[in-house]
Design an enzyme around this catalytic site. Structure first.
Site, PDB file in Angstrom:
ATOM      1  N   HIS A  70     -10.039  -9.490  14.851  1.00 56.83           N
ATOM      2  CA  HIS A  70      -9.403  -8.210  14.531  1.00 56.83           C
ATOM      3  C   HIS A  70      -8.161  -7.917  15.376  1.00 56.83           C
ATOM      4  O   HIS A  70      -7.618  -6.818  15.309  1.00 56.83           O
ATOM      5  CB  HIS A  70     -10.391  -7.040  14.502  1.00 56.83           C
ATOM      6  CG  HIS A  70     -11.293  -6.933  15.654  1.00 56.83           C
ATOM      7  ND1 HIS A  70     -12.612  -6.603  15.532  1.00 56.83           N
ATOM      8  CD2 HIS A  70     -11.069  -7.130  16.947  1.00 56.83           C
ATOM      9  CE1 HIS A  70     -13.151  -6.591  16.723  1.00 56.83           C
ATOM     10  NE2 HIS A  70     -12.241  -6.907  17.602  1.00 56.83           N
ATOM     11  N   GLU A 124      -9.275  -3.090  16.366  1.00 51.56           N
ATOM     12  CA  GLU A 124      -8.342  -3.475  15.290  1.00 51.56           C
ATOM     13  C   GLU A 124      -7.262  -2.403  15.125  1.00 51.56           C
ATOM     14  O   GLU A 124      -6.069  -2.716  14.970  1.00 51.56           O
ATOM     15  CB  GLU A 124      -9.081  -3.666  13.952  1.00 51.56           C
ATOM     16  CG  GLU A 124      -8.128  -4.102  12.849  1.00 51.56           C
ATOM     17  CD  GLU A 124      -8.745  -4.118  11.454  1.00 51.56           C
ATOM     18  OE1 GLU A 124      -9.925  -4.488  11.326  1.00 51.56           O
ATOM     19  OE2 GLU A 124      -8.031  -3.772  10.499  1.00 51.56           O
TER      20      GLU A 124
END
Ligand code: SF4
Length: 287
Positions: free
Chosen positions: A76, A128
């Site tokens: 991520h 993320e």
């Protein structure tokens, strides 16, 4: 007598990005400068983390804790400054950021470059999302619901990107408020379908199954969500991390045994679980 049947959900287990990151980590353990470390757990699955450790891939919490060898960036992604710092310190960087996450980074950068005020639809504080905001030089507002827009002074031109695991419904709610308040709204739908596909496949199977086994880390949000979805239509749903947790008594059924697994569960763990259940069924047949 009707024999119980085992069926694996049509979409289950690791997604493309996580599988790619795992392959890169195993490859690094064989060929990259050592020591090899991931920045945070590569995957929310303690069993996989310990398998990686046995293969020679350990974990560090921060770049500053690493002095040499190789660092693997998780699927991520991270803020660009982390990669820059690692490179400046002479550490070999293996960037396993999922290409779909990289797509969000470039869309965010492009929107900011083109003068749009950037809105990131996602969970504030999630790594993320932090990575996406970092790629936009911090010039972004993170919102998880339409209500979060209340406190934002919106510009005339607004650009939107989305954390890959968000739902279309959340994006739609937010965009419908934006179009009423801004003159121009440019939306880049960066949602990845992997999570939704796994949830839909689990729901479909759970509706037909007598027993559901959900495999994956107890600390994995997406696996817990799968277990919740299965439980809604199949009371006998069991969430396990490892096949050693299986209990023969769960499988006293003549119907369907459904299996699904979170996006952090490798195919080998699914195979091992199916094999263990087959052994249990064979054992109860022979008695
Ligand atoms: S869920 Fe989608 S975006 Fe995230 S790592 Fe997997 S494939 Fe990539």
């Amino acid at each position: 007598m009707i024999e119980p049947r085992i069926e694996i959900a049509s979409r289950a287990g690791v997604c493309y990005g996580v599988e790619r990151a795992l392959d890169m980590a195993h490859e690094a353990a064989r060929n990259a400068p050592t020591p090899v470390r991931t920045l945070g757990p590569l995957i929310h699955n303690p069993l996989v983390v310990s398998e990686l450790s046995q293969a020679g891939v350990d974990m560090a919490d921060a770049v500053d804790d690493i002095q040499d060898g190789t660092v693997i960036i998780r699927a991520h992604g991270v803020v660009p400054a982390v990669i820059d710092r690692a490179r400046a310190a002479g550490i070999n960087v293996l960037d396993a950021t999922c290409p779909y996450v990289k797509r969000v980074h470039s869309a965010a950068q492009k929107l900011v470059r083109e003068g749009y005020q950037l809105i990131v639809v996602g969970e504030s504080g999630h790594p993320e999302v932090e990575g996406i905001v970092g790629h936009a030089d911090g010039q972004a507002h993170v919102v998880s619901t339409a209500r979060d827009l209340d406190s934002i002074d919106l510009a005339r031109r607004v650009g939107v990107v989305v954390q890959t695991t968000q739902t279309v419904g959340t994006l739609q709610d937010i965009v419908s408020v934006l179009v009423a308040r801004a003159e121009e709204v440019r939306v880049v739908n960066t949602i990845c379908s992997a999570t939704q596909e796994r949830q839909e496949a689990a729901r479909e199977l759970a509706e037909r199954a007598d027993v559901m086994v959900v495999i994956g880390g107890k600390n994995s949000g997406n696996t817990r969500r799968l277990a919740q979805i299965c439980k809604e239509s199949c009371e006998r749903t069991y969430h396990i991390e490892d096949s050693s947790e299986l209990d023969e008594a769960w499988f006293h059924t003549s119907g369907l045994i459904g299996i699904t697994a979170g996006a952090s569960t490798p195919a080998s763990h699914i195979d091992k679980t199916v094999h263990a259940i087959e052994e249990m069924l064979r054992g109860s047949d022979e008695r």
